[in-house]
Design a protein around this motif. Structure first.
Motif, PDB file in Angstrom:
ATOM      1  N   LEU A  27      -3.227  10.666  -1.980  1.00 34.26           N
ATOM      2  CA  LEU A  27      -3.931   9.563  -1.337  1.00 34.26           C
ATOM      3  C   LEU A  27      -3.615   9.473   0.154  1.00 34.26           C
ATOM      4  O   LEU A  27      -4.491   9.190   0.977  1.00 34.26           O
ATOM      5  CB  LEU A  27      -3.569   8.241  -2.016  1.00 34.26           C
ATOM      6  CG  LEU A  27      -4.168   8.026  -3.412  1.00 34.26           C
ATOM      7  CD1 LEU A  27      -3.538   6.813  -4.077  1.00 34.26           C
ATOM      8  CD2 LEU A  27      -5.684   7.850  -3.321  1.00 34.26           C
ATOM      9  N   ALA A  28      -2.377   9.683   0.503  1.00 36.07           N
ATOM     10  CA  ALA A  28      -1.968   9.563   1.904  1.00 36.07           C
ATOM     11  C   ALA A  28      -2.294  10.811   2.719  1.00 36.07           C
ATOM     12  O   ALA A  28      -2.602  10.715   3.912  1.00 36.07           O
ATOM     13  CB  ALA A  28      -0.470   9.275   1.992  1.00 36.07           C
ATOM     14  N   ARG A  29      -2.263  11.987   2.070  1.00 31.20           N
ATOM     15  CA  ARG A  29      -2.460  13.238   2.794  1.00 31.20           C
ATOM     16  C   ARG A  29      -3.354  14.179   1.988  1.00 31.20           C
ATOM     17  O   ARG A  29      -2.880  15.215   1.487  1.00 31.20           O
ATOM     18  CB  ARG A  29      -1.111  13.898   3.094  1.00 31.20           C
ATOM     19  CG  ARG A  29      -0.259  13.127   4.079  1.00 31.20           C
ATOM     20  CD  ARG A  29       1.069  13.814   4.331  1.00 31.20           C
ATOM     21  NE  ARG A  29       1.940  13.728   3.161  1.00 31.20           N
ATOM     22  CZ  ARG A  29       2.696  12.665   2.876  1.00 31.20           C
ATOM     23  NH1 ARG A  29       2.669  11.619   3.668  1.00 31.20           N
ATOM     24  NH2 ARG A  29       3.465  12.646   1.804  1.00 31.20           N
ATOM     25  N   PRO A  30      -4.639  13.847   1.833  1.00 29.97           N
ATOM     26  CA  PRO A  30      -5.534  14.753   1.104  1.00 29.97           C
ATOM     27  C   PRO A  30      -5.625  16.100   1.806  1.00 29.97           C
ATOM     28  O   PRO A  30      -5.643  16.184   3.035  1.00 29.97           O
ATOM     29  CB  PRO A  30      -6.881  14.013   1.123  1.00 29.97           C
ATOM     30  CG  PRO A  30      -6.783  13.020   2.234  1.00 29.97           C
ATOM     31  CD  PRO A  30      -5.340  12.653   2.345  1.00 29.97           C
ATOM     32  N   PHE A  82     -12.842  18.221   0.440  1.00 27.60           N
ATOM     33  CA  PHE A  82     -13.156  18.199  -0.985  1.00 27.60           C
ATOM     34  C   PHE A  82     -12.313  17.134  -1.692  1.00 27.60           C
ATOM     35  O   PHE A  82     -12.826  16.342  -2.481  1.00 27.60           O
ATOM     36  CB  PHE A  82     -12.881  19.576  -1.604  1.00 27.60           C
ATOM     37  CG  PHE A  82     -13.159  19.654  -3.079  1.00 27.60           C
ATOM     38  CD1 PHE A  82     -14.432  19.920  -3.554  1.00 27.60           C
ATOM     39  CD2 PHE A  82     -12.141  19.467  -4.007  1.00 27.60           C
ATOM     40  CE1 PHE A  82     -14.690  19.995  -4.918  1.00 27.60           C
ATOM     41  CE2 PHE A  82     -12.379  19.537  -5.372  1.00 27.60           C
ATOM     42  CZ  PHE A  82     -13.665  19.803  -5.825  1.00 27.60           C
ATOM     43  N   VAL A  83     -11.027  17.104  -1.400  1.00 27.96           N
ATOM     44  CA  VAL A  83     -10.144  16.110  -2.011  1.00 27.96           C
ATOM     45  C   VAL A  83     -10.495  14.718  -1.509  1.00 27.96           C
ATOM     46  O   VAL A  83     -10.530  13.757  -2.286  1.00 27.96           O
ATOM     47  CB  VAL A  83      -8.670  16.438  -1.716  1.00 27.96           C
ATOM     48  CG1 VAL A  83      -7.751  15.379  -2.332  1.00 27.96           C
ATOM     49  CG2 VAL A  83      -8.317  17.818  -2.266  1.00 27.96           C
ATOM     50  N   ARG A  84     -10.767  14.592  -0.213  1.00 25.21           N
ATOM     51  CA  ARG A  84     -11.150  13.280   0.328  1.00 25.21           C
ATOM     52  C   ARG A  84     -12.399  12.754  -0.365  1.00 25.21           C
ATOM     53  O   ARG A  84     -12.510  11.559  -0.654  1.00 25.21           O
ATOM     54  CB  ARG A  84     -11.365  13.373   1.835  1.00 25.21           C
ATOM     55  CG  ARG A  84     -10.085  13.243   2.645  1.00 25.21           C
ATOM     56  CD  ARG A  84     -10.378  13.165   4.138  1.00 25.21           C
ATOM     57  NE  ARG A  84     -10.691  14.474   4.682  1.00 25.21           N
ATOM     58  CZ  ARG A  84      -9.776  15.333   5.134  1.00 25.21           C
ATOM     59  NH1 ARG A  84      -8.499  15.008   5.113  1.00 25.21           N
ATOM     60  NH2 ARG A  84     -10.136  16.505   5.613  1.00 25.21           N
ATOM     61  N   GLY A  85     -13.345  13.636  -0.644  1.00 25.27           N
ATOM     62  CA  GLY A  85     -14.553  13.212  -1.344  1.00 25.27           C
ATOM     63  C   GLY A  85     -14.259  12.734  -2.750  1.00 25.27           C
ATOM     64  O   GLY A  85     -14.897  11.808  -3.249  1.00 25.27           O
ATOM     65  N   ALA A 126      -6.565   3.706   0.812  1.00 28.50           N
ATOM     66  CA  ALA A 126      -5.344   2.941   1.108  1.00 28.50           C
ATOM     67  C   ALA A 126      -5.082   1.897   0.029  1.00 28.50           C
ATOM     68  O   ALA A 126      -3.939   1.685  -0.396  1.00 28.50           O
ATOM     69  CB  ALA A 126      -5.468   2.272   2.476  1.00 28.50           C
ATOM     70  N   MET A 127      -6.150   1.216  -0.441  1.00 24.73           N
ATOM     71  CA  MET A 127      -5.978   0.206  -1.484  1.00 24.73           C
ATOM     72  C   MET A 127      -5.566   0.844  -2.812  1.00 24.73           C
ATOM     73  O   MET A 127      -4.873   0.224  -3.616  1.00 24.73           O
ATOM     74  CB  MET A 127      -7.265  -0.595  -1.670  1.00 24.73           C
ATOM     75  CG  MET A 127      -7.577  -1.531  -0.508  1.00 24.73           C
ATOM     76  SD  MET A 127      -6.205  -2.673  -0.154  1.00 24.73           S
ATOM     77  CE  MET A 127      -6.170  -3.613  -1.679  1.00 24.73           C
ATOM     78  N   LYS A 128      -5.986   2.082  -3.020  1.00 25.62           N
ATOM     79  CA  LYS A 128      -5.603   2.755  -4.260  1.00 25.62           C
ATOM     80  C   LYS A 128      -4.111   3.030  -4.315  1.00 25.62           C
ATOM     81  O   LYS A 128      -3.574   3.320  -5.382  1.00 25.62           O
ATOM     82  CB  LYS A 128      -6.392   4.057  -4.410  1.00 25.62           C
ATOM     83  CG  LYS A 128      -7.870   3.823  -4.730  1.00 25.62           C
ATOM     84  CD  LYS A 128      -8.653   5.123  -4.795  1.00 25.62           C
ATOM     85  CE  LYS A 128     -10.131   4.825  -5.039  1.00 25.62           C
ATOM     86  NZ  LYS A 128     -10.958   6.052  -5.033  1.00 25.62           N
ATOM     87  N   GLU A 137       1.498  -0.680   6.450  1.00 21.94           N
ATOM     88  CA  GLU A 137       2.152  -0.059   7.598  1.00 21.94           C
ATOM     89  C   GLU A 137       2.179   1.459   7.447  1.00 21.94           C
ATOM     90  O   GLU A 137       1.954   2.191   8.412  1.00 21.94           O
ATOM     91  CB  GLU A 137       3.571  -0.610   7.735  1.00 21.94           C
ATOM     92  CG  GLU A 137       3.611  -2.082   8.136  1.00 21.94           C
ATOM     93  CD  GLU A 137       5.013  -2.667   8.084  1.00 21.94           C
ATOM     94  OE1 GLU A 137       5.939  -1.930   7.683  1.00 21.94           O
ATOM     95  OE2 GLU A 137       5.171  -3.858   8.422  1.00 21.94           O
ATOM     96  N   GLN A 138       2.424   1.925   6.218  1.00 22.89           N
ATOM     97  CA  GLN A 138       2.419   3.361   5.980  1.00 22.89           C
ATOM     98  C   GLN A 138       1.028   3.949   6.200  1.00 22.89           C
ATOM     99  O   GLN A 138       0.879   5.044   6.755  1.00 22.89           O
ATOM    100  CB  GLN A 138       2.904   3.657   4.560  1.00 22.89           C
ATOM    101  CG  GLN A 138       4.378   3.353   4.339  1.00 22.89           C
ATOM    102  CD  GLN A 138       4.783   3.476   2.880  1.00 22.89           C
ATOM    103  OE1 GLN A 138       3.942   3.609   1.994  1.00 22.89           O
ATOM    104  NE2 GLN A 138       6.081   3.433   2.626  1.00 22.89           N
TER     105      GLN A 138
END
Length: 410
Positions: free
Chosen positions: A254-257, A261-264, A271-273, A395-396
């Protein structure tokens, strides 16, 4: 055939009372250059997959339809025979074992439980123990134990047929059957896709409760990334041919896709996930004042007064939270503290995520909810706990966004 193996799907939070501390824990699975190519097809369905599935973890295989995630899972227990490559389960070469013998030690879970309609619930659950030639009394005892584990009263459900159960109940019987022979590995192929959203959420929660007790190695196939985030200790995002695009813990994905393809696949609101990947046990919990059920009420009242705390969490002999006892409840009282106060009706597993913690608090009559690990008390979660964790996640996320923007500008 699939009929040779165990089939099932969910369980309940009462595992600690079922003697399951003696259950077989999960083992490591290694896939080495695993390939499946069907005759007449130019492209392999699974191409050179190499990955290690740690013992006792849930690994979710997620990807678009046709990417080969179900095929990859079925190669593990040789429902589909590999063209080439190695499968090591607990260090043993799965390809050197008779396929039917292998499957009797690997639980298999599909949609709607995969129950045999002509068999009673007891007969379905007993299927693999019978194949393993267990003694009849042992089988009967195990069937009842497994039904109780998944929240179905044996006296009520043992002699029913699958058609007489709801979809959720069939899934519960399915997991009872999958666990009946105590396999170290469970393979779960989109087991919750055929039930309504409310039942699906409950079954997911029950799987997490069960896994907290049993520590099986679970390979979980899903097309739903949110489900993978909720359940997976690790997620493998697969593209066509079961190419592993990214394999990591949910928070890292989630933080570093890894790419677009992964972002999609993550979709909007990544961020909420993060609320779903931060487990309650991983944030700072309130300690509270605790007391054993047999403690003297006057002594506990004194402790509360000295600590300037309004109430205590009363624990039973197994350290499970069972009662609230306030200063007012105990004022001037004698005898065991368990004679006073009110029952605790809501607890939450430390394995649950922050979103579940927030929902538990909103549905509770108290400002705190006891948190348990293996049903034993480990602390208290409050709205302040959740708010503090959310702020830290924000913040992260901001830091990650700043780093990503800098990389894009470079």
């Amino acid at each position: 055939m699939a009929d040779d193996i165990t089939t099932g799907t969910q369980a309940t939070a009462d595992a600690d009372d079922s003697g399951l501390h003696n259950a077989t824990h999960g083992v490591e699975i290694q896939l080495r250059n695993l390939t499946k190519k069907y005759p007449g097809q130019s492209r392999a369905a699974v191409q050179d997959v190499t990955m290690t599935i740690p013992a006792g973890e849930i690994v979710a295989l997620v990807g678009p339809s046709g990417c080969g995630k179900t095929t990859t899972m079925k190669l593990i227990n040789r429902l589909i025979e590999p063209t080439s490559g190695e499968i090591l389960i607990g260090g043993e070469d799965a390809r050197k074992q008779p396929a039917d013998q292998l499957r009797r030690h690997v639980g298999y879970v599909i949609q709607q439980g995969g129950l045999f309609p002509h068999m009673t619930i007891a007969e379905n659950v007993a299927l693999v123990p019978k194949m393993l030639k267990w003694a009849k009394p042992r089988i009967t005892e195990r069937v009842d134990e497994m039904l109780e584990l998944v929240g179905l009263d044996p006296a009520q459900f043992r002699d029913r047929y699958p058609r007489q159960l709801s979809g959720g109940q069939q899934q519960r019987v399915g997991v009872a059957r999958a666990l009946a022979a105590d396999p170290p590995v469970l393979l779960m192929d989109e087991p919750f896709g055929a039930v309504d959203p409310i039942t699906r959420g409950r079954l997911q929660d029950e799987l997490l409760h069960l896994q907290e007790e049993l520590h099986k190695t679970i390979v979980f196939v899903t097309h739903d990334f949110d489900e993978a985030v909720k359940l997976g200790d690790r997620i493998a995002v697969l593209a066509e041919g079961s190419k592993i695009v990214q394999y990591a813990e949910p928070a890292e994905i989630l933080a570093r896709p890894a790419n677009d393809f992964v972002r999609g696949f993550i979709g909007t609101g990544g961020a909420m996930k993060l609320l779903h990947v931060t487990r309650i046990a991983d944030v700072e919990l309130g300690a509270g004042v605790t007391a054993q059920a047999g403690d003297d009420a006057a002594t506990v009242h004194t402790r509360l007064s000295e600590a300037d705390e309004p109430w205590a969490v009363v624990l039973d002999a197994n350290s499970r939270p069972v009662q609230w006892a306030t200063v007012e409840d105990l004022a001037g009282k004698q005898g065991p503290v368990s004679d006073y106060g009110t029952p605790i009706t809501t607890t939450i597993s430390g394995r649950a995520d922050l979103q579940a913690g927030l929902e538990a608090l909103l549905g509770s009559d108290t400002d705190f909810v006891p948190v348990t690990r293996r049903r034993r008390y480990i602390g208290l979660v409050s709205l302040n706990t959740v708010q503090g964790a959310i702020q830290q996640l924000r913040e992260q996320a901001k830091e990650h966004a700043t780093v990503s923007a800098g990389e894009g500008g470079a």
